[in-house]
Design a protein around this motif. Structure first.
Motif, PDB file in Angstrom:
ATOM      1  N   PHE A 141      15.092  -0.573  17.188  1.00 19.78           N
ATOM      2  CA  PHE A 141      15.877   0.642  17.405  1.00 19.78           C
ATOM      3  C   PHE A 141      15.108   1.641  18.272  1.00 19.78           C
ATOM      4  O   PHE A 141      13.950   1.979  17.968  1.00 19.78           O
ATOM      5  CB  PHE A 141      16.187   1.350  16.084  1.00 19.78           C
ATOM      6  N   MET A 142      15.741   2.196  19.285  1.00 24.29           N
ATOM      7  CA  MET A 142      15.146   3.323  20.003  1.00 24.29           C
ATOM      8  C   MET A 142      14.890   4.498  19.067  1.00 24.29           C
ATOM      9  O   MET A 142      13.944   5.277  19.273  1.00 24.29           O
ATOM     10  CB  MET A 142      16.066   3.768  21.143  1.00 24.29           C
ATOM     11  N   GLN A 143      15.721   4.635  18.033  1.00 20.39           N
ATOM     12  CA  GLN A 143      15.534   5.740  17.081  1.00 20.39           C
ATOM     13  C   GLN A 143      14.168   5.689  16.396  1.00 20.39           C
ATOM     14  O   GLN A 143      13.713   6.717  15.858  1.00 20.39           O
ATOM     15  CB  GLN A 143      16.659   5.728  16.048  1.00 20.39           C
ATOM     16  N   MET A 212      10.482   8.316  29.436  1.00 17.49           N
ATOM     17  CA  MET A 212      10.569   9.549  28.666  1.00 17.49           C
ATOM     18  C   MET A 212      10.045  10.726  29.476  1.00 17.49           C
ATOM     19  O   MET A 212      10.618  11.822  29.441  1.00 17.49           O
ATOM     20  CB  MET A 212       9.790   9.399  27.352  1.00 17.49           C
ATOM     21  N   SER A 213       8.973  10.505  30.220  1.00 14.68           N
ATOM     22  CA  SER A 213       8.416  11.571  31.056  1.00 14.68           C
ATOM     23  C   SER A 213       9.460  12.082  32.041  1.00 14.68           C
ATOM     24  O   SER A 213       9.650  13.298  32.205  1.00 14.68           O
ATOM     25  CB  SER A 213       7.187  11.061  31.826  1.00 14.68           C
ATOM     26  N   GLY A 214      10.141  11.153  32.730  1.00 18.13           N
ATOM     27  CA  GLY A 214      11.172  11.555  33.682  1.00 18.13           C
ATOM     28  C   GLY A 214      12.331  12.267  33.025  1.00 18.13           C
ATOM     29  O   GLY A 214      12.856  13.251  33.559  1.00 18.13           O
ATOM     30  N   ALA A 215      12.723  11.795  31.845  1.00 19.53           N
ATOM     31  CA  ALA A 215      13.871  12.381  31.157  1.00 19.53           C
ATOM     32  C   ALA A 215      13.557  13.758  30.587  1.00 19.53           C
ATOM     33  O   ALA A 215      14.417  14.649  30.578  1.00 19.53           O
ATOM     34  CB  ALA A 215      14.346  11.450  30.044  1.00 19.53           C
ATOM     35  N   LEU A 216      12.317  13.939  30.112  1.00 22.32           N
ATOM     36  CA  LEU A 216      11.938  15.190  29.452  1.00 22.32           C
ATOM     37  C   LEU A 216      11.333  16.201  30.417  1.00 22.32           C
ATOM     38  O   LEU A 216      11.156  17.370  30.070  1.00 22.32           O
ATOM     39  CB  LEU A 216      10.953  14.901  28.313  1.00 22.32           C
ATOM     40  N   ARG A 275      23.021   2.023  26.255  1.00 28.55           N
ATOM     41  CA  ARG A 275      22.183   3.139  26.692  1.00 28.55           C
ATOM     42  C   ARG A 275      20.758   2.678  26.987  1.00 28.55           C
ATOM     43  O   ARG A 275      20.237   1.807  26.294  1.00 28.55           O
ATOM     44  CB  ARG A 275      22.149   4.226  25.613  1.00 28.55           C
ATOM     45  N   ASP A 276      20.116   3.333  27.954  1.00 28.86           N
ATOM     46  CA  ASP A 276      18.718   3.035  28.227  1.00 28.86           C
ATOM     47  C   ASP A 276      17.824   4.096  27.587  1.00 28.86           C
ATOM     48  O   ASP A 276      18.305   5.097  27.031  1.00 28.86           O
ATOM     49  CB  ASP A 276      18.449   2.898  29.726  1.00 28.86           C
ATOM     50  N   VAL A 277      16.515   3.886  27.668  1.00 28.24           N
ATOM     51  CA  VAL A 277      15.572   4.785  26.992  1.00 28.24           C
ATOM     52  C   VAL A 277      15.618   6.183  27.582  1.00 28.24           C
ATOM     53  O   VAL A 277      15.465   7.179  26.854  1.00 28.24           O
ATOM     54  CB  VAL A 277      14.144   4.197  27.057  1.00 28.24           C
ATOM     55  N   ALA A 278      15.821   6.298  28.888  1.00 33.12           N
ATOM     56  CA  ALA A 278      15.879   7.618  29.505  1.00 33.12           C
ATOM     57  C   ALA A 278      17.041   8.425  28.935  1.00 33.12           C
ATOM     58  O   ALA A 278      16.896   9.615  28.607  1.00 33.12           O
ATOM     59  CB  ALA A 278      16.001   7.487  31.019  1.00 33.12           C
ATOM     60  N   ALA A 279      18.206   7.790  28.792  1.00 37.04           N
ATOM     61  CA  ALA A 279      19.355   8.483  28.212  1.00 37.04           C
ATOM     62  C   ALA A 279      19.076   8.870  26.762  1.00 37.04           C
ATOM     63  O   ALA A 279      19.441   9.972  26.321  1.00 37.04           O
ATOM     64  CB  ALA A 279      20.599   7.605  28.303  1.00 37.04           C
ATOM     65  N   ASP A 283      19.040  12.706  25.295  1.00 31.26           N
ATOM     66  CA  ASP A 283      19.906  13.089  24.188  1.00 31.26           C
ATOM     67  C   ASP A 283      19.120  13.666  23.013  1.00 31.26           C
ATOM     68  O   ASP A 283      19.691  14.398  22.190  1.00 31.26           O
ATOM     69  CB  ASP A 283      20.718  11.887  23.710  1.00 31.26           C
ATOM     70  N   HIS A 284      17.834  13.323  22.919  1.00 37.44           N
ATOM     71  CA  HIS A 284      17.004  13.790  21.809  1.00 37.44           C
ATOM     72  C   HIS A 284      15.865  14.670  22.301  1.00 37.44           C
ATOM     73  O   HIS A 284      14.797  14.762  21.669  1.00 37.44           O
ATOM     74  CB  HIS A 284      16.459  12.583  21.024  1.00 37.44           C
TER      75      HIS A 284
END
Length: 291
Positions: A141-143, A212-216, A275-279, A283-284
Motif C-alpha cells: 500500500f502507498m498508504q 515525492m520531492s517533485g510532488a511536495l 494512481r502513481d506515487v506523485a499523485a 493528495d497527502h
C-alpha cells in the motif's frame, strides 16, 4: 432491489475507502464493528452499524442476516484464518450470495512470509465456500508511506529496511475502487477470479523519494536501514511483536526482488490507470508537511 453489502474491517484503511467508493451505488451498506463509538464516520455515510467480533462467531448472525454480498477483510494476525472461517460460516448460514475477499500479494502456501501463508489458507477456504467469490491480492500500500510522514515533515527523509527493493505499490483508494467495481457488477462476472492489484510501475524507494520531492516541492530522501534498527523503531511505537516480525519477513522478501512486478488488472477493473506515487504524495501533502 438494492443489495445489502456487509463491510467487515469497516474502520480500516481499505474498508473506509470502500465505503467512500460505494457512495451513490444502489446498495445498502451495513458495517460490522467491534466498537460502535468508533463508527461515527460510517454512520455519516449512511451505513447501518452492527456490533460484532470476528473472533467470536456467536456475535455474527445479526450482522449477516439479510446480507447478499460480504466484503471480507480480516485483521493481520495469527488468528486471521479463524476470523475468515467464522465469517464464511456465518455467511453460509445466512444465505449470502457472494464474498469478495481482501487477501495479500503473493498469498501461497510457500510464501516467504507468514502473512502470505496464513492468507493462502483463507483463500483456499473461500474458493470452496459454496458461494460466489472473488479474491483481491493487492501489492504494498502507498498508504504505508504515511507511517513515515512525521519523519518526512521533520527531517525530509524516511527510513525503511527495504534496501534497494523495487515494488509495484498501489494506492489503497484504487484497491477500494476495484472492490466497489466487483461488488456492483453482476455477481457472476467476477466469480472464481483472483485479481492481483498493483500500481502503474515498480519503483525503488529512492525513486519514490524523488517523486515525492517533485510532488511536495521540497527535497525528500530515502535512508535504508537494517532490520534491527527498523525493529527498534516499530517496537518503540508500540507495534505488536508479531506484526513487527511479519513486516521484517516482507522487507526481506521485497529486498530479494519478490515484489518487482506490476499487472494491468487494476487498469482493467477501473477503466483508467491506477494512481502513481506523485499523485498520492500531492493528495497527502498536508500529512507530509506535519499538518
Amino acid at each position: 432491489m438494492s443489495r445489502t453489502v456487509l463491510i467487515t474491517g469497516a474502520t480500516g484503511t481499505v474498508s473506509t475507502a470502500l465505503v467512500d467508493a460505494l457512495e451513490g451505488a444502489d446498495v445498502r451498506l451495513r458495517a460490522l464493528v467491534r466498537d460502535a463509538s468508533a463508527a461515527d464516520r460510517l454512520r455519516a455515510r449512511g451505513a447501518e452499524i452492527v456490533v460484532g467480533d470476528l473472533d467470536d462467531p456467536r456475535t455474527l448472525p445479526p450482522a449477516f442476516d439479510g446480507v447478499r454480498d460480504v466484503w471480507l477483510l480480516t485483521p493481520n494476525g495469527p488468528r486471521s484464518p479463524e476470523n475468515s472461517m467464522n465469517a464464511l460460516w456465518a455467511a453460509r448460514r445466512a444465505g449470502v450470495e457472494r464474498v469478495v475477499r481482501l487477501s495479500v500479494v503473493g498469498a501461497a502456501h510457500d510464501a516467504p512470509n507468514r502473512s502470505g501463508r496464513l492468507h493462502a489458507l483463507s483463500d483456499r477456504e473461500t474458493e470452496s465456500c459454496g458461494m460466489r467469490w472473488t479474491i483481491l491480492r493487492p501489492h504494498w500500500f502507498m498508504q504505508n508511506l504515511l507511517n513515515e510522514a512525521a519523519d518526512v515533515a521533520a527531517a525530509g527523509t524516511f527510513a525503511l529496511n527495504m534496501g534497494a527493493a523495487r515494488i509495484g505499490m498501489i494506492d489503497a483508494r484504487d484497491i477500494a475502487e476495484c472492490a466497489a467495481r466487483v461488488l456492483t457488477d453482476d455477481p457472476d462476472r467476477h466469480h472464481g477470479r483472483t485479481y492481483t492489484l498493483t500500481g502503474p510501475r515498480s519503483l525503488t524507494f529512492d525513486e519514490v523519494a524523488d517523486r515525492m520531492s517533485g510532488a511536495l516541492g521540497r527535497p525528500v530522501g530515502y535512508r535504508p536501514v537494517g532490520d534491527e534498527a527498523r525493529r527498534g523503531t516499530l517496537l518503540g511505537h508500540g507495534v505488536p511483536a508479531w506484526i513487527v516480525d511479519m513486516l521484517e519477513e516482507y522487507a526481506r522478501a521485497y529486498a530479494s526482488g519478490w515484489g518487482d512486478f506490476t499487472t494491468d488488472t487494476a487498469t482493467d477493473l477501473l477503466g483508467r490507470p491506477p494512481r502513481d506515487v506523485a499523485a498520492f504524495a500531492r493528495d497527502h501533502a498536508a500529512a507530509f508537511a506535519g499538518r
